[in-house]
Motif scaffolding. Structure first.
Motif, PDB file in Angstrom:
ATOM      1  N   LYS A  57       2.484   1.707  -3.450  1.00 18.40           N
ATOM      2  CA  LYS A  57       1.488   2.165  -4.414  1.00 18.40           C
ATOM      3  C   LYS A  57       1.188   3.649  -4.223  1.00 18.40           C
ATOM      4  O   LYS A  57       1.039   4.402  -5.195  1.00 18.40           O
ATOM      5  CB  LYS A  57       0.207   1.344  -4.259  1.00 18.40           C
ATOM      6  CG  LYS A  57      -0.840   1.642  -5.313  1.00 18.40           C
ATOM      7  CD  LYS A  57      -2.046   0.727  -5.159  1.00 18.40           C
ATOM      8  CE  LYS A  57      -3.099   1.025  -6.228  1.00 18.40           C
ATOM      9  NZ  LYS A  57      -4.283   0.128  -6.095  1.00 18.40           N
ATOM     10  N   ALA A  58       1.105   4.080  -2.959  1.00 20.08           N
ATOM     11  CA  ALA A  58       0.841   5.489  -2.679  1.00 20.08           C
ATOM     12  C   ALA A  58       1.983   6.370  -3.186  1.00 20.08           C
ATOM     13  O   ALA A  58       1.761   7.462  -3.709  1.00 20.08           O
ATOM     14  CB  ALA A  58       0.627   5.692  -1.183  1.00 20.08           C
ATOM     15  N   LYS A  59       3.211   5.901  -3.017  1.00 15.56           N
ATOM     16  CA  LYS A  59       4.357   6.671  -3.491  1.00 15.56           C
ATOM     17  C   LYS A  59       4.338   6.812  -5.007  1.00 15.56           C
ATOM     18  O   LYS A  59       4.662   7.878  -5.543  1.00 15.56           O
ATOM     19  CB  LYS A  59       5.654   6.001  -3.040  1.00 15.56           C
ATOM     20  CG  LYS A  59       5.967   6.171  -1.565  1.00 15.56           C
ATOM     21  CD  LYS A  59       7.300   5.525  -1.228  1.00 15.56           C
ATOM     22  CE  LYS A  59       7.646   5.731   0.251  1.00 15.56           C
ATOM     23  NZ  LYS A  59       8.949   5.096   0.604  1.00 15.56           N
ATOM     24  N   ARG A  60       3.953   5.731  -5.693  1.00 19.51           N
ATOM     25  CA  ARG A  60       3.928   5.787  -7.159  1.00 19.51           C
ATOM     26  C   ARG A  60       2.862   6.755  -7.670  1.00 19.51           C
ATOM     27  O   ARG A  60       3.048   7.424  -8.688  1.00 19.51           O
ATOM     28  CB  ARG A  60       3.672   4.392  -7.726  1.00 19.51           C
ATOM     29  CG  ARG A  60       4.858   3.459  -7.637  1.00 19.51           C
ATOM     30  CD  ARG A  60       4.666   2.263  -8.548  1.00 19.51           C
ATOM     31  NE  ARG A  60       3.523   1.462  -8.151  1.00 19.51           N
ATOM     32  CZ  ARG A  60       3.581   0.410  -7.346  1.00 19.51           C
ATOM     33  NH1 ARG A  60       4.756   0.052  -6.851  1.00 19.51           N
ATOM     34  NH2 ARG A  60       2.502  -0.276  -7.043  1.00 19.51           N
ATOM     35  N   THR A  61       1.730   6.844  -6.956  1.00 19.32           N
ATOM     36  CA  THR A  61       0.641   7.706  -7.415  1.00 19.32           C
ATOM     37  C   THR A  61       0.884   9.170  -7.066  1.00 19.32           C
ATOM     38  O   THR A  61       0.417  10.064  -7.766  1.00 19.32           O
ATOM     39  CB  THR A  61      -0.688   7.247  -6.806  1.00 19.32           C
ATOM     40  OG1 THR A  61      -0.564   7.204  -5.367  1.00 19.32           O
ATOM     41  CG2 THR A  61      -1.071   5.877  -7.310  1.00 19.32           C
ATOM     42  N   THR A  62       1.598   9.452  -5.973  1.00 15.12           N
ATOM     43  CA  THR A  62       1.820  10.836  -5.539  1.00 15.12           C
ATOM     44  C   THR A  62       3.131  11.418  -6.047  1.00 15.12           C
ATOM     45  O   THR A  62       3.303  12.630  -6.045  1.00 15.12           O
ATOM     46  CB  THR A  62       1.812  10.917  -3.999  1.00 15.12           C
ATOM     47  OG1 THR A  62       2.829  10.040  -3.466  1.00 15.12           O
ATOM     48  CG2 THR A  62       0.444  10.483  -3.460  1.00 15.12           C
ATOM     49  N   LYS A  91       5.919  13.127 -11.829  1.00 14.98           N
ATOM     50  CA  LYS A  91       6.603  12.507 -12.956  1.00 14.98           C
ATOM     51  C   LYS A  91       7.593  13.484 -13.564  1.00 14.98           C
ATOM     52  O   LYS A  91       7.248  14.329 -14.388  1.00 14.98           O
ATOM     53  CB  LYS A  91       5.583  12.061 -14.014  1.00 14.98           C
ATOM     54  CG  LYS A  91       4.654  10.963 -13.520  1.00 14.98           C
ATOM     55  CD  LYS A  91       3.719  10.509 -14.626  1.00 14.98           C
ATOM     56  CE  LYS A  91       2.814   9.381 -14.135  1.00 14.98           C
ATOM     57  NZ  LYS A  91       1.888   8.929 -15.198  1.00 14.98           N
ATOM     58  N   LYS A 119       0.834  -1.204   0.000  1.00 14.14           N
ATOM     59  CA  LYS A 119       0.000   0.000   0.000  1.00 14.14           C
ATOM     60  C   LYS A 119       0.867   1.253   0.000  1.00 14.14           C
ATOM     61  O   LYS A 119       0.576   2.237  -0.697  1.00 14.14           O
ATOM     62  CB  LYS A 119      -0.921  -0.019   1.220  1.00 14.14           C
ATOM     63  CG  LYS A 119      -1.929   1.104   1.270  1.00 14.14           C
ATOM     64  CD  LYS A 119      -2.826   0.958   2.493  1.00 14.14           C
ATOM     65  CE  LYS A 119      -3.832   2.101   2.580  1.00 14.14           C
ATOM     66  NZ  LYS A 119      -4.701   1.969   3.788  1.00 14.14           N
TER      67      LYS A 119
END
Length: 387
Positions: A323-328, A331, A320
């Motif tokens: 996943k949070a790091k990838r979404t926040t 880019k 979890k």
């Protein structure tokens, strides 16, 4: 008390086998040897040990005979019973080597000869002279993938014929599918093999059809939740505890008709209904960061749960978090900026004064060591071509 050891060796030295025998005699006399890590020389270097050498077979210096020396050596090892290490089969040799050795001695009705065996490897598994088994390149019999030495694919490959240590192999991807389904891996229409195992896709369709996605052991029925370790698919699906219980029985060679399913304790069944709070998640993450084992965390903070549930919850929290790091995470462009003329001038001066790439870091703060090394290598090639 007289202590005896027995060892069978071979030599293809152009000087003859006498050179090898001299090494053994010297080790027994001086009690020192460069090969002291090997069982037979460790035994020769012990105080009070004497070498008692015998020649079992002699061949001429013929290159056509040389490859068969390991076969003859293996025959004598089986006759005299000098092969050891069965208490730790995967440390020295695969189990099929010991099975083959025992089968040879049993069928030949060989008697036991006094003395502890000192041969830690089976010569025919080590391979032909000059090309050991560990240096041979195999190919998967299903997908034809190359299983080169010292690679993950080779180390995780499996024997197709368990009783044949020199036989063909499957790569780990093909072996997993064969173990789950009893069928070989399926080739796709384009001639390639799917990266995702077909049983997983069948399992998804099976669950979609209305079957519960739980452990196939009816007494357990643990859900296949995120972070939970599971083996197998569909009816053969088992949680980590149930799979380990079955695997233990198979290792002990329990007959299939007597293999039993695990019976979970009441504490485990009750703990599954536990609803985790944010505070409990923080305690679990903090204690794991401190280096505590799951058993210790259970004893101190979660006495009504068990270590496996904590492990699954911790895995879920880590996923979890990632996943949070990838979404926040914003880019940003990962491409490094182009080299400027000033930076190249600094590099050229550094190359003339033979400075290291690490010494250049303070002068080139936007660059990494690997990028500096790459650019310096490119500049050297450019200079050599121009000259």
């Amino acid at each position: 008390m007289l202590h005896c050891g027995k060892y069978v060796g071979s030599s293809v030295d152009m000087r003859g086998g006498g050179a090898r025998l001299d090494n053994h005699t010297k080790a027994a006399l001086t009690k020192t040897s460069r090969e002291k890590k090997q069982r037979h020389h460790a035994e020769l270097c012990k105080e009070g040990t004497e070498a008692n050498l015998r020649i079992l077979a002699v061949f001429g210096c013929d290159d056509q005979i040389k490859p068969y020396v390991p076969l003859v050596e293996t025959i004598f090892i089986a006759l005299l019973g000098t092969f050891v290490g069965q208490e730790k089969p995967r440390m020295y040799n695969p189990q099929p080597c010991y099975d083959l050795y025992d089968r040879i001695r049993y069928r030949a009705m060989m008697p036991d000869i006094d003395g502890n065996g000192l041969n830690g490897a089976l010569p025919i598994y080590q391979g032909m002279v000059g090309v050991s088994s560990g240096r041979q390149t195999y190919r998967c019999v299903t997908c034809d993938q190359e299983l080169a030495p010292n690679t993950s694919q080779r180390n995780h490959s499996r024997l197709v014929e368990p009783g044949n240590p020199l036989g063909p192999r499957r790569c780990i991807a093909c072996e997993i599918i064969f173990a789950d389904t009893g069928e070989e891996r399926i080739r796709a229409a384009d001639g390639s093999y799917k990266r995702i195992s077909e049983p997983r896709e069948k399992h998804k369709l099976w669950v979609t059809a209305g079957h519960a996605d739980v452990c196939g052991n009816l007494a357990c029925a643990a859900p296949r939740a995120s972070g939970a370790g599971f083996n197998g698919w569909m009816e053969q699906s088992r949680c980590q505890n149930c799979a380990s219980f079955l695997s233990y029985q198979k290792r002990r060679r329990v007959p299939d008709s007597q293999i039993k399913e695990r019976q979970p304790q009441e504490l485990e069944l009750t703990a599954r209904s536990h609803i985790w709070s944010e505070a409990e998640d923080q305690i679990l993450s903090a204690k794991r960061t401190e280096g505590l084992k799951f058993q210790e965390i259970v004893a101190r903070h979660f006495p009504k749960l068990n270590a496996l549930l904590l492990s699954e919850r911790h895995t879920f929290l880590k996923r979890k978090e990632r996943k949070a790091k990838r979404t926040t995470m914003p880019k940003e462009s990962t491409k490094a900026p182009d080299w400027t003329d000033d930076e190249i001038k600094i590099l050229r001066n550094a190359m003339m004064s033979k400075e290291t790439a690490r010494a250049m870091l303070p002068l080139l703060p936007q660059r990494t060591i690997s990028s500096i090394v790459t650019k310096m290598s490119y500049l050297r090639k450019t200079i050599n071509q121009s000259t």
